[in-house]
Design a protein around this motif. Structure first.
Motif, short mmCIF file in Angstrom:
data_model
loop_
_atom_site.label_atom_id
_atom_site.label_comp_id
_atom_site.label_asym_id
_atom_site.label_seq_id
_atom_site.Cartn_x
_atom_site.Cartn_y
_atom_site.Cartn_z
N THR A 1 -5.07 -8.17 -21.04
CA THR A 1 -4.84 -7.01 -20.15
C THR A 1 -5.97 -6.85 -19.14
O THR A 1 -5.95 -5.91 -18.33
CB THR A 1 -4.71 -5.72 -20.99
OG1 THR A 1 -5.88 -5.57 -21.81
CG2 THR A 1 -3.49 -5.76 -21.87
N SER A 2 -6.97 -7.73 -19.24
CA SER A 2 -8.06 -7.68 -18.26
C SER A 2 -8.71 -9.06 -18.19
O SER A 2 -8.94 -9.70 -19.21
CB SER A 2 -9.10 -6.62 -18.66
OG SER A 2 -9.70 -6.93 -19.89
N ASP A 3 -8.98 -9.46 -16.96
CA ASP A 3 -9.72 -10.69 -16.72
C ASP A 3 -9.13 -11.90 -17.43
O ASP A 3 -9.77 -12.47 -18.33
CB ASP A 3 -11.20 -10.49 -17.12
CG ASP A 3 -12.09 -11.58 -16.49
OD1 ASP A 3 -11.64 -12.20 -15.50
OD2 ASP A 3 -13.20 -11.77 -17.01
N PRO A 4 -7.91 -12.36 -17.14
CA PRO A 4 -7.03 -11.84 -16.08
C PRO A 4 -6.16 -10.68 -16.58
O PRO A 4 -5.87 -10.58 -17.77
CB PRO A 4 -6.16 -13.04 -15.72
CG PRO A 4 -6.03 -13.77 -17.02
CD PRO A 4 -7.36 -13.62 -17.72
N GLU A 5 -5.70 -9.84 -15.68
CA GLU A 5 -4.86 -8.69 -16.00
C GLU A 5 -3.40 -9.12 -15.93
O GLU A 5 -2.81 -9.22 -14.87
CB GLU A 5 -5.13 -7.55 -15.01
CG GLU A 5 -4.37 -6.28 -15.35
CD GLU A 5 -4.69 -5.15 -14.39
OE1 GLU A 5 -3.98 -4.15 -14.42
OE2 GLU A 5 -5.66 -5.29 -13.60
N ILE A 6 -2.81 -9.38 -17.10
CA ILE A 6 -1.43 -9.87 -17.16
C ILE A 6 -0.53 -8.85 -17.87
O ILE A 6 0.50 -8.46 -17.36
CB ILE A 6 -1.37 -11.23 -17.88
CG1 ILE A 6 -2.27 -12.25 -17.17
CG2 ILE A 6 0.07 -11.73 -17.97
CD1 ILE A 6 -2.40 -13.57 -17.90
N GLY A 7 -0.93 -8.46 -19.11
CA GLY A 7 -0.07 -7.61 -19.94
C GLY A 7 -0.30 -6.12 -19.70
O GLY A 7 -1.25 -5.70 -19.05
N LEU A 8 0.61 -5.35 -20.28
CA LEU A 8 0.51 -3.89 -20.27
C LEU A 8 -0.46 -3.45 -21.37
O LEU A 8 -0.68 -4.17 -22.35
CB LEU A 8 1.89 -3.27 -20.49
CG LEU A 8 2.93 -3.55 -19.40
CD1 LEU A 8 4.28 -2.97 -19.79
CD2 LEU A 8 2.48 -3.00 -18.05
N PRO A 9 -1.01 -2.25 -21.26
CA PRO A 9 -2.00 -1.82 -22.25
C PRO A 9 -1.38 -1.57 -23.63
O PRO A 9 -0.23 -1.15 -23.75
CB PRO A 9 -2.54 -0.51 -21.67
CG PRO A 9 -1.45 -0.01 -20.79
CD PRO A 9 -0.81 -1.22 -20.20
N ILE A 10 -2.16 -1.86 -24.65
CA ILE A 10 -1.78 -1.53 -26.03
C ILE A 10 -2.28 -0.10 -26.28
O ILE A 10 -3.49 0.16 -26.30
CB ILE A 10 -2.42 -2.50 -27.03
CG1 ILE A 10 -1.92 -3.94 -26.79
CG2 ILE A 10 -2.15 -2.07 -28.46
CD1 ILE A 10 -0.46 -4.14 -27.13
N LEU A 11 -1.34 0.85 -26.48
CA LEU A 11 -1.69 2.27 -26.61
C LEU A 11 -1.79 2.68 -28.08
O LEU A 11 -0.97 2.26 -28.91
CB LEU A 11 -0.64 3.14 -25.91
CG LEU A 11 -0.42 2.85 -24.41
CD1 LEU A 11 0.66 3.75 -23.85
CD2 LEU A 11 -1.74 3.02 -23.64
N GLU A 12 -2.78 3.49 -28.37
CA GLU A 12 -3.03 3.88 -29.76
C GLU A 12 -1.83 4.61 -30.37
O GLU A 12 -1.45 4.36 -31.52
CB GLU A 12 -4.27 4.78 -29.84
CG GLU A 12 -4.58 5.27 -31.25
CD GLU A 12 -5.80 6.15 -31.31
OE1 GLU A 12 -6.13 6.61 -32.42
OE2 GLU A 12 -6.42 6.38 -30.25
N GLN A 13 -1.22 5.56 -29.62
CA GLN A 13 -0.13 6.33 -30.20
C GLN A 13 1.08 5.47 -30.54
O GLN A 13 1.92 5.85 -31.36
CB GLN A 13 0.28 7.49 -29.29
CG GLN A 13 0.79 7.08 -27.91
CD GLN A 13 -0.32 7.12 -26.88
OE1 GLN A 13 -1.44 6.73 -27.18
NE2 GLN A 13 -0.02 7.58 -25.68
N THR A 14 1.18 4.30 -29.93
CA THR A 14 2.30 3.39 -30.23
C THR A 14 2.00 2.51 -31.43
O THR A 14 2.88 2.26 -32.26
CB THR A 14 2.61 2.51 -29.00
OG1 THR A 14 2.88 3.36 -27.87
CG2 THR A 14 3.82 1.63 -29.25
N PHE A 15 0.76 2.04 -31.57
CA PHE A 15 0.43 1.02 -32.56
C PHE A 15 -0.42 1.54 -33.72
O PHE A 15 -0.91 0.74 -34.53
CB PHE A 15 -0.31 -0.15 -31.89
CG PHE A 15 0.58 -1.03 -31.05
CD1 PHE A 15 1.15 -2.18 -31.58
CD2 PHE A 15 0.87 -0.70 -29.74
CE1 PHE A 15 1.97 -2.99 -30.82
CE2 PHE A 15 1.69 -1.51 -28.96
CZ PHE A 15 2.25 -2.66 -29.50
N LYS A 16 -0.59 2.89 -33.85
CA LYS A 16 -1.55 3.38 -34.85
C LYS A 16 -1.09 3.13 -36.30
O LYS A 16 -1.91 3.14 -37.21
CB LYS A 16 -1.82 4.87 -34.65
CG LYS A 16 -0.60 5.76 -34.75
CD LYS A 16 -0.99 7.19 -34.43
CE LYS A 16 0.22 8.13 -34.47
NZ LYS A 16 -0.17 9.50 -34.12
#
Length: 589
Positions: free
Chosen positions: A528-543
């Motif tokens: 998700t950074s360097d390179p920025e390809i994917g969408l962010p992994i969010l805590e409320q989704t994966f907790k």
């Protein structure tokens, strides 16, 4: 048989009707019978009378009331009826009526000075007589009465005196620890004074206010007028007045004379003048104490209010800080999603023509374009692993073989995989090593694609197939491996899956399938950074997911000696290290 009087207690309710327990009856000869055996003979079989629709007919009567009533034979009883049925029935043409006055037995006598009532003991009986209109007290053979309750005080029913009977000819009637008198006794009695302290002070003030009374003259002539009350007591012939004077002498300090009474007396005598001045000072001191108490109470109340307010302020501040933190987090997430929105749309625009072109070929090409997963298995006919340790040794060997190993990784990975339904892994080699070591696994590898915007994409690209296999082969471990899990928004394509893992839903949409015990979902993350390809992994989704830690595997690890391979059964997965750590937070953006 005719009866002059039948007395009973409303003892039971039976769906609107009543059963009345006979406690006494007066026969034609006027004899009052209270014998249980005689009552049962006259009112068989148990000394009771049935009252049909009793509580509907007589709403003012209730359970435990003593009543007088008349009866008829219960002609509705047949030969085949229950022999325990009451053979007498209430005569509904003659309304029953409540009778008697309650008699409360005392533990301590209320007699005082032979002609007076001890008010302290009397008022202690208040809890036992609440709600009773008229009542008597008994102590031994002695009966006192009658009394009533008014303004929270027990007082005579009439006036300021009551009667006392040393013994009575009238019989008590009792049932279940309750006793009544049918009427006020007619035998000889004495009158007792039953004035309260306030009434006594008013009575005494009236005596000393008379200009020509013996007591008034004694006050004017004697220097120690209070002691002269004893002389007056000896000369008093009225028993009630004598009893009241005894109370005055015994409780003079408690008598609360009015200021007007003392002021009136002070005009005729120097001693009362001094008493008047003293009373003024007493009122001043009393008022001062009352004001001090009121001020102290008010201050304490305000202190408590301030303390409570400070606590509320602290709580509100903490809530506000938490709220501001949540708002900031939501703003960051919203900004990120808004920023990524354009990229996702562009990705779809790029992918759509490619996807459409793929449909122009043969049916096989179309099928291949829709189903891009790999479905495989690693199943071998070895003896089962008998311990967790023996499996971990083979798992470690497979990790080293695949060039992805760090200290105790096999133990950390095993505990996370065993404990969680869904697990993020740093490299697909971790789960492939586990599968290879298990010799008892079915797996499906599917890359999440940028155009996945609905749950249907996941269902049709492997989830439906592997769930069916889980059900058909319950003794085999099944792994759905989702590569690049954040290449499309998990909140879109994975919502039902995530809800079942979280316990929000019980079954997969439009099916009767619960989460199988032999089913695991594995995910890998794309950068998700360097390179920025994917969408962010969010805590409320994966907790609720588990996370296996990333490792530094640049150093080569020496391969250990060959060990015996085995088959991993599901029960081995129940051997979980409760102290294992979850590293899912290392995957969040």
């Amino acid at each position: 048989m005719e009866y002059k009087k039948i007395i009973g207690v409303v003892s039971e309710e039976r769906t609107g009707s009543a059963r009345i327990q006979v406690v006494a009856f007066r026969d034609n000869k006027g004899q009052l019978n209270r014998s249980i055996e005689k009552i049962k003979q006259h009112f068989p079989p148990h000394g009771c009378v049935f009252g049909p629709s009793f509580f509907d007919r007589y709403e003012e009567l209730k359970i435990s009331d003593f009543i007088e009533f008349k009866v008829n034979a219960n002609n509705g009883i047949g030969n085949d009826d229950n022999p325990d049925k009451d053979q007498m029935i209430l005569d509904t043409k003659n309304n029953p009526k409540q009778i008697g006055y309650f008699v409360i037995e005392l533990n301590e006598d209320i007699l005082m000075f032979d002609h007076s009532v001890n008010q302290v003991v009397l008022q202690e009986q208040l809890p036992y007589v609440e709600g009773i209109n008229r009542f008597y007290f008994s102590y031994g053979s002695r009966v006192y009465g009658s009394f009533k309750v008014k303004n929270g005080m027990i007082i005579p029913t009439k006036g300021k005196t009551i009667k006392v009977w040393e013994s009575i000819d009238e019989a008590f009637i009792s049932h279940n620890e309750k006793t009544i008198l049918l009427a006020e006794p007619k035998s000889n009695y004495r009158e007792l004074d039953s004035m309260t302290i306030e009434q006594l002070a008013k009575w005494f003030s009236g005596i000393i206010a008379k200009e020509q009374s013996d007591l008034s003259n004694a006050i004017k002539e004697q220097t120690n007028w209070k002691n002269d009350l004893n002389t007056l007591l000896q000369s008093e012939k009225d028993d009630l007045a004598k009893a009241r004077l005894q109370k005055v002498i015994g409780q003079f300090s408690k008598l609360n004379f009015s200021l007007d009474t003392i002021k009136q007396l002070s005009q005729s005598d120097d001693k009362w003048q001094a008493a008047y001045v003293g009373k003024i000072e007493e009122y001043k001191e009393e008022l001062k104490r009352e004001l001090e108490f009121e001020v102290d109470d008010a201050l304490e109340e305000k202190r408590q209010e301030i303390k409570d307010a400070n606590g509320q302020v602290k709580s509100i501040r903490a809530d506000m800080l938490e709220l501001f933190s949540e708002i900031g987090q939501k703003k960051n997430e919203l900004t990120y999603l808004q920023k990524e929105k354009e990229r996702i749309i562009n990705d779809i625009r790029i992918s759509a023509p490619i996807l459409m072109d793929s449909f122009k070929g043969s049916n096989e090409v179309i099928k291949e374009a829709i189903h891009s997963y790999t479905f495989d298995e690693c199943i071998n006919d070895f003896d089962r692993y008998t311990t967790k340790k023996s499996f971990l040794e083979e798992f470690k060997k497979q990790l080293i073989k695949r060039g992805y190993y760090d200290n105790n990784l096999e133990k950390k990975a095993f505990d996370v995989l065993a404990e969680h339904k869904c697990v993020m892994i740093p490299d697909i080699q971790v789960v492939l090593a586990f599968i290879e070591a298990s010799n008892n696994s079915v797996y499906l590898i599917q890359q999440v694609e940028p155009d996945w915007i609905k749950f249907r994409f996941l269902w049709e690209n492997g989830l439906a197939k592997i769930l069916d296999s889980c059900i058909q082969r319950p003794d085999k471990l099944h792994f759905l491996i989702l590569q690049d899990i954040n290449l499309a928004s998990p909140e879109c394509w994975g919502k039902p899956l995530f809800d079942i893992n979280r316990g929000v839903r019980k079954k997969f949409p439009n099916t009767d399938i619960n989460w199988p015990a032999n089913f695991k979902v594995i995910g890998t993350k794309i950068s998700t950074s360097d390179p920025e390809i994917g969408l962010p992994i969010l805590e409320q989704t994966f907790k609720e997911w588990g996370g296996i830690p990333r490792i530094d595997h640049d150093d080569e690890v020496e391969q250990e000696s060959e060990n015996i391979k085995g088959v991993l059964h599901l029960d081995i997965l129940e051997d979980i290290n409760q102290l294992s750590s979850n590293n899912i937070n290392t995957y969040y953006d």
